[in-house]
Enzyme design. Structure first.
Site, PDB file in Angstrom:
ATOM      1  N   THR A 191       0.547   1.740  -3.185  1.00 46.21           N
ATOM      2  CA  THR A 191      -0.191   0.583  -2.662  1.00 46.21           C
ATOM      3  C   THR A 191       0.764  -0.463  -2.112  1.00 46.21           C
ATOM      4  OG1 THR A 191      -1.927   0.948  -4.293  1.00 46.21           O
ATOM      5  CG2 THR A 191      -1.858  -1.207  -3.233  1.00 46.21           C
ATOM      6  N   TYR A 238      -4.270   4.832  10.118  1.00 45.93           N
ATOM      7  CA  TYR A 238      -4.288   4.929   8.660  1.00 45.93           C
ATOM      8  C   TYR A 238      -3.355   6.062   8.218  1.00 45.93           C
ATOM      9  CZ  TYR A 238      -8.278   1.809   8.798  1.00 45.93           C
ATOM     10  OH  TYR A 238      -9.087   0.730   9.001  1.00 45.93           O
ATOM     11  N   ARG A 286      -7.311   8.129   3.856  1.00 49.03           N
ATOM     12  CA  ARG A 286      -8.558   7.603   3.300  1.00 49.03           C
ATOM     13  C   ARG A 286      -8.261   6.576   2.220  1.00 49.03           C
ATOM     14  NH1 ARG A 286     -13.591  11.619   2.337  1.00 49.03           N
ATOM     15  NH2 ARG A 286     -15.203  10.063   2.508  1.00 49.03           N
ATOM     16  N   CYS A 292      -4.477  -6.285   8.540  1.00 49.99           N
ATOM     17  CA  CYS A 292      -5.238  -5.039   8.439  1.00 49.99           C
ATOM     18  C   CYS A 292      -5.924  -4.685   9.762  1.00 49.99           C
ATOM     19  CB  CYS A 292      -6.255  -5.139   7.323  1.00 49.99           C
ATOM     20  SG  CYS A 292      -7.291  -6.606   7.396  1.00 49.99           S
TER      21      CYS A 292
END
Length: 107
Positions: A10, A28, A42, A58
């Site tokens: 993360t 992504y 995902r 983001c």
DNA sequence: TGGTTGACGGTGG
DNA sequence: TCCACCGCCAACC
């Protein structure tokens, strides 16, 4: 241990997104690959949704193929942010993904 | 502890 | 070019 691994992943994801320069984007899958999990695209989406921190651009993270992806359904906002940074669009997709897409693999 | 969710990716029709 | 199915992984309940 597993928790540390995920926490590290993360952290790497957030760090990678933070390094995306203005006017550039990353998929992504790219972010996941940079973070060390090429197949965790995902999961990256989930991290973006759960974290959604102001210091993490983001909106510069898009789906593969130059599509915007989700972003809470208001893809118009995401597109506007990218357009404001100089990213050109062709309908709902990036006009030139390979041009604005960051490359973590240095020459 | 286990199952479900979801801002994805790639392939096939 | 668009839609549907399956696989993958972390967060949440």
């Amino acid at each position: 241990m597993s928790r540390s691994v995920r926490a590290d992943f993360t952290a790497r994801v957030l760090s990678a997104v933070r390094r995306i320069p203005r006017g550039r984007v990353a998929t992504y899958g790219d972010v996941a690959a940079i973070a060390g999990r090429p197949r965790a695209a995902r999961a990256v989406g989930n991290i973006m949704r759960t974290c959604a921190r102001p210091d993490v651009p983001c909106h510069r993270v898009v789906a593969a193929g130059g599509r915007l992806g989700g972003y809470g359904g208001s893809e118009t906002v995401k597109r506007a942010l990218l357009v404001a940074e100089g990213v050109q669009f062709r309908g709902k997709r990036l006009a030139d993904l390979k041009t604005v897409r960051i490359r973590h693999r240095a020459c």
